[in-house]
Design an enzyme around this catalytic site. Sequence first.
Site, PDB file in Angstrom:
ATOM      1  CE  LYS A  83      -4.383   1.146   2.942  1.00  6.87           C
ATOM      2  NZ  LYS A  83      -4.653   0.685   3.690  1.00  6.87           N
TER       3      LYS A  83
HETATM    4  O1  G3P Z   1      -9.206   2.077   4.967  1.00  2.00           O
HETATM    5  C1  G3P Z   1      -8.714   3.588   4.784  1.00  2.00           C
HETATM    6  C2  G3P Z   1      -9.245   3.474   6.301  1.00  2.00           C
HETATM    7  O2  G3P Z   1      -9.302   2.962   7.372  1.00  2.00           O
HETATM    8  C3  G3P Z   1      -9.790   4.676   7.168  1.00  2.00           C
HETATM    9  O3  G3P Z   1     -10.577   4.536   7.309  1.00  2.00           O
HETATM   10  O4  G3P Z   1     -12.542   6.059   9.328  1.00  2.00           O
HETATM   11  O5  G3P Z   1     -10.021   6.170   9.184  1.00  2.00           O
HETATM   12  O6  G3P Z   1     -10.972   7.716   7.641  1.00  2.00           O
HETATM   13  P1  G3P Z   1     -10.828   6.131   8.499  1.00  2.00           P
END
Ligand code: G3P
Length: 220
Positions: A83
């Site tokens: 990634k």
């Molecule tokens: O897949 C990316 C994710 O982990 C980010 O999620 O909720 O931190 O924006 P969030």
Amino acid sequence: MKLFLDTADIDEIRTAVRWGVIDGVTTNPSLYARVGGSYDDVLREICKLTPGPVSAEVIADDVEGMLAEGRHFAKLAPNIVVKVAMSENGLEAISRFAEEGIKTNCTLIFSANQGLLAAKAGASLLSPFVGRLDDINEEGMTVIRELADIINLHDFDSEVLAASVRHPRHVTDAALAGAHVATLPFKVLRQMVHHPLTDSGIVQFKADWAKARAEVAAKG
Ligand code: G3P
């Protein structure tokens, strides 16, 4: 459509794999920070639990650093996907990984154009962050729809992965918008299983069954 679990928590992954609905896993530094230990060990364990792609995120900002970290991850298991955050150096690293046959997931995508560039560089997965766009009063799902259209219209090999999914409605909308994959926190996956009418229906069926059996037993 594929569903990935967005977590580094082994117990959550074990549970979701048992349900038979998980096609892969995405991790990131924030998710890893919640579980701690050795990132390599966590990744090896996750890769054993699912044969699907497992994203491992590089931290370096420079191309050589990204390449060194990514090559290291790629040796941990055959299903590792490296990634890489969207940036000028990130694009260069993605195209170098593609030349080496190492699959990549371009993360922190917030526009269709960023996704288009990542596809051009050779990323296998393109990760627009739906929830974080919604957080700033933009329409996260528009990026999913536009990028999915671009990928299909121009026949790119890349897949659009809806990330930063915050609730079950995001999953439905991402599926309808043409996302090839959505990666979900375990909480959202569990929310998808349940519906109040399903849960109350199960309770009612059990109660009726017990009542009927008791009546049969009483008669004789
Ligand atoms: O897949 C990316 C994710 O982990 C980010 O999620 O909720 O931190 O924006 P969030």
